[in-house]
Write an enzyme that holds these catalytic residues in place. Structure first.
Site, PDB file in Angstrom:
ATOM      1  N   LYS A  22       0.831  -1.210   0.000  1.00 32.01           N
ATOM      2  CA  LYS A  22       0.000   0.000   0.000  1.00 32.01           C
ATOM      3  C   LYS A  22       0.867   1.262   0.000  1.00 32.01           C
ATOM      4  CE  LYS A  22      -2.532   0.919   3.823  1.00 32.01           C
ATOM      5  NZ  LYS A  22      -2.183   2.238   4.379  1.00 32.01           N
ATOM      6  N   SER A  23       1.853   1.316   0.883  1.00 30.95           N
ATOM      7  CA  SER A  23       2.696   2.521   0.970  1.00 30.95           C
ATOM      8  C   SER A  23       3.387   2.788  -0.363  1.00 30.95           C
ATOM      9  CB  SER A  23       3.780   2.344   2.039  1.00 30.95           C
ATOM     10  OG  SER A  23       3.193   2.274   3.308  1.00 30.95           O
ATOM     11  N   ARG A  27       2.984   5.958  -3.358  1.00 30.26           N
ATOM     12  CA  ARG A  27       4.159   6.734  -3.793  1.00 30.26           C
ATOM     13  C   ARG A  27       4.418   6.570  -5.280  1.00 30.26           C
ATOM     14  NH1 ARG A  27       4.175   5.707   1.507  1.00 30.26           N
ATOM     15  NH2 ARG A  27       5.487   6.883   2.956  1.00 30.26           N
ATOM     16  N   GLY A 100      -5.081   8.106   5.355  1.00 31.18           N
ATOM     17  CA  GLY A 100      -4.195   9.116   5.939  1.00 31.18           C
ATOM     18  C   GLY A 100      -2.959   9.306   5.078  1.00 31.18           C
ATOM     19  N   SER A 174       6.857   9.656  12.082  1.00 33.73           N
ATOM     20  CA  SER A 174       5.812   9.376  11.099  1.00 33.73           C
ATOM     21  C   SER A 174       6.372   9.458   9.682  1.00 33.73           C
ATOM     22  CB  SER A 174       4.662  10.374  11.258  1.00 33.73           C
ATOM     23  OG  SER A 174       3.861  10.380  10.096  1.00 33.73           O
ATOM     24  N   GLN A 176       4.557   9.347   7.107  1.00 36.60           N
ATOM     25  CA  GLN A 176       3.647  10.181   6.321  1.00 36.60           C
ATOM     26  C   GLN A 176       4.075  11.644   6.406  1.00 36.60           C
ATOM     27  OE1 GLN A 176      -0.299   9.335   7.763  1.00 36.60           O
ATOM     28  NE2 GLN A 176      -0.254   7.237   6.988  1.00 36.60           N
ATOM     29  N   ASP A 321       1.487  -0.839  11.978  1.00 35.88           N
ATOM     30  CA  ASP A 321       0.268  -1.364  11.352  1.00 35.88           C
ATOM     31  C   ASP A 321       0.014  -2.822  11.735  1.00 35.88           C
ATOM     32  OD1 ASP A 321      -0.089   1.078  10.155  1.00 35.88           O
ATOM     33  OD2 ASP A 321       0.708   0.471   8.218  1.00 35.88           O
ATOM     34  N   LYS A 348      -5.032   6.191  14.378  1.00 30.59           N
ATOM     35  CA  LYS A 348      -5.096   5.481  13.092  1.00 30.59           C
ATOM     36  C   LYS A 348      -6.562   5.468  12.627  1.00 30.59           C
ATOM     37  CE  LYS A 348      -0.734   4.694  12.613  1.00 30.59           C
ATOM     38  NZ  LYS A 348      -0.015   5.386  11.545  1.00 30.59           N
ATOM     39  N   ARG A 394      -7.745  -3.062   9.367  1.00 33.42           N
ATOM     40  CA  ARG A 394      -6.810  -3.944  10.084  1.00 33.42           C
ATOM     41  C   ARG A 394      -7.467  -4.600  11.306  1.00 33.42           C
ATOM     42  NH1 ARG A 394      -2.508  -3.391   6.845  1.00 33.42           N
ATOM     43  NH2 ARG A 394      -1.996  -1.275   6.215  1.00 33.42           N
TER      44      ARG A 394
HETATM   45  C1  S3P Z   1       2.462   4.892   6.151  1.00 31.68           C
HETATM   46  C2  S3P Z   1       3.006   5.215   7.339  1.00 31.68           C
HETATM   47  C3  S3P Z   1       2.464   4.785   8.629  1.00 31.68           C
HETATM   48  C4  S3P Z   1       1.422   3.679   8.488  1.00 31.68           C
HETATM   49  C5  S3P Z   1       0.510   3.878   7.326  1.00 31.68           C
HETATM   50  C6  S3P Z   1       1.289   4.002   6.036  1.00 31.68           C
HETATM   51  C7  S3P Z   1       3.076   5.392   4.903  1.00 31.68           C
HETATM   52  O1  S3P Z   1       1.888   5.915   9.243  1.00 31.68           O
HETATM   53  O2  S3P Z   1       0.668   3.560   9.679  1.00 31.68           O
HETATM   54  O3  S3P Z   1      -0.387   2.777   7.194  1.00 31.68           O
HETATM   55  O4  S3P Z   1       2.793   4.869   3.827  1.00 31.68           O
HETATM   56  O5  S3P Z   1       3.887   6.339   5.006  1.00 31.68           O
HETATM   57  P1  S3P Z   1       2.779   6.952  10.112  1.00 31.68           P
HETATM   58  O6  S3P Z   1       4.120   6.974   9.510  1.00 31.68           O
HETATM   59  O7  S3P Z   1       2.104   8.280  10.027  1.00 31.68           O
HETATM   60  O8  S3P Z   1       2.778   6.390  11.506  1.00 31.68           O
END
Ligand code: S3P
Length: 450
Positions: A22-23, A27, A100, A174, A176, A321, A348, A394
């Site tokens: 997913k991450s 990107r 998020g 984080s 993100q 996660d 979350k 989750r």
């Molecule tokens: C993610 C970072 C994580 C994770 C999210 C995906 C990302 O959040 O919980 O599911 O893709 O950068 P944080 O880095 O804000 O904790």
């Protein structure tokens, strides 16, 4: 409303792969859309979260073509036509759904544009803190209004702005936030630096490198120079270790089981789950096929009687996660498991400390809640009850795994949400429940050539 009905399993022997990470899919959509040409992305995660980001890039001018899809969900293989860093104003507010990651990364991307834009999301996303990105982006010169009912929350109205570089010492670990600032830094003149208080997933830095954008790492500081042009490239997304984690826990907790997860991402900023399950007693082998860019490989796991463990403070961002399903493993293990320093779980998709504690307690686990985590004394038999996912993917999946070990039937309500990160989870659950074992039993049935 969809639900899972799960009963205990007695064996688990299987080999399969899980959908794309997913991450990385978020990107790839963003950097592909910014790049200077056409990029082919393979094994994109066709989940609601990632499809929303792909559609956001389309609304900003970066068209994509679907090469192969999971019908009813979204593209798996696609081409995206990069806009050479020149995005266009979207015609309408952009829907980030439940994500998020989508909202925070897109806010970083949009903060330094010559046009205004608006990002909105569902009820869960509209209650999550956005101050963590609006503060650093504001320091760079962005003007972002948080228009939600809850202070500091989405919708985000992002005005056109010219950004200046900053050095930002992040108060929370984080990825993100780090990624939002780095993406904004790409549109600022000069060197933007983010200092992370602890190691967080580094997919943005690695993917920027795949697109020939250089970042520099010194200790926990990551810097980027603005004005670099991402060069188009092709990218294959490995399987998502956070999705694999559900099956890894199921196999780990069942003595005599054997599970092979193929072609999964083994980036060291994501693999703490493997260390934790090994510490708890599972037998594990990782076979790395490829270690350039994003490491990818197979994980073979054999179940064993598990014992409790303490999650180390530095492990928390790496397995944030996976904590819901680690808590399930802890309930199935003998002895005490301590999960602290994990207050981030409260912001979350749901407050994952309270949703995990309430649901595990309802199933009979001995569990204590803390402001920043939980302690579990494992070994109580779990019994099947009705569980609510509270709309959190989750939580739905972690409790489907708990149901595989509970006496009687576990009914998980409100499971549509699994599509935000794992389309096909129900199919894989069904294959595991009916003791099917080969990769073909796990093939998602509706993949078709477009
Ligand atoms: C993610 C970072 C994580 C994770 C999210 C995906 C990302 O959040 O919980 O599911 O893709 O950068 P944080 O880095 O804000 O904790």
């Amino acid at each position: 409303m969809s639900e899972f009905r799960v009963k205990a399993i007695t064996k688990l022997h299987a080999e399969f792969s899980v959908p794309g990470d997913k991450s990385m899919s978020h990107r790839a959509a963003i950097l592909g859309g910014l790049s200077n040409g056409t990029c082919t992305i393979r094994n994109f995660l066709p989940s609601e979260d990632c499809v929303n980001t792909l559609n956001a890039m389309q609304a900003l001018g970066a068209r994509h073509e679907v090469l192969d899809e999971l019908s009813g969900y979204g593209p798996i293989h696609l081409c995206i036509h990069g806009q050479s860093m020149k995005l266009r104003a979207p015609a309408a507010p952009i829907d980030c759904g439940n994500s998020g990651t989508g909202m925070r990364l897109l806010a970083g991307l949009l903060a330094g544009q010559t046009f205004s834009s608006e990002l909105f999301g569902d009820a869960s996303l509209s209650s999550r803190p956005m101050g963590r990105i609006t503060v650093p982006l504001g320091e760079m010169g962005a003007t972002i209004e948080t228009r939600g009912e809850n202070p500091g929350c989405a919708p985000l109205l992002i005005h056109a702005a010219k950004l200046s570089p900053i050095i930002y010492d992040m108060p929370v670990a984080s990825a993100q936030v780090k990624s939002a600032v780095l993406l904004a830094g790409l549109f600022a003149e000069g060197k933007t630096t983010v200092i992370q208080p602890a190691e967080t997933r580094d997919h943005t830095e690695r993917m920027l490198a795949s697109f020939r954008v250089s970042t520099r790492r010194e200790g926990n500081a990551i810097s980027i120079y603005g004005g670099q042009m991402p060069e188009s490239c092709d990218f294959t997304v490995p399987g998502d270790i956070s999705s694999a984690a559900f099956w890894l826990v199921a196999a780990a907790a069942l003595p005599g089981s054997r599970l092979l997860i193929k072609d999964v991402g083994l980036n060291p900023t994501r693999t703490a789950i493997l260390k934790v399950l090994s510490r708890m007693g599972a037998h594990m082998t990782e076979i790395l096929h490829n270690s350039t860019g994003e490491p990818i490989g197979n994980i073979e796991i054999h179940g064993a009687p598990l014992t409790g463990t303490t999650i180390l403070i530095e492990e928390v961002p790496n397995l944030i996660d996976e904590i819901p399903v680690i808590a399930v493993a802890a309930a199935l293990a003998q002895g005490r498991t301590v999960i602290r320093n994990a207050k981030e779980l409260r912001v979350k998709e749901t407050d994952r400390i309270s949703t995990v504690v309430d649901n595990l307690r309802a199933m009979g686990a001995d569990i204590e809640e803390f402001d920043d985590g939980m302690e579990i004394i494992g070994g109580n038999p779990l019994h099947g009850v009705e569980i609510d996912s509270f709309g959190d993917h989750r939580i739905a999946m972690a409790f489907a795994i708990a149901g595989l070990f509970a006496e009687g039937e576990t009914v998980i309500k409100n499971t549509q949400c699994v599509n935000t990160s794992y389309p096909g989870f129900a199919h894989h659950l069904d294959a595991i429940r009916h003791h099917r074992s080969q990769a073909s039993d796990f093939e998602l049935p509706t993949i078709s050539l477009a």
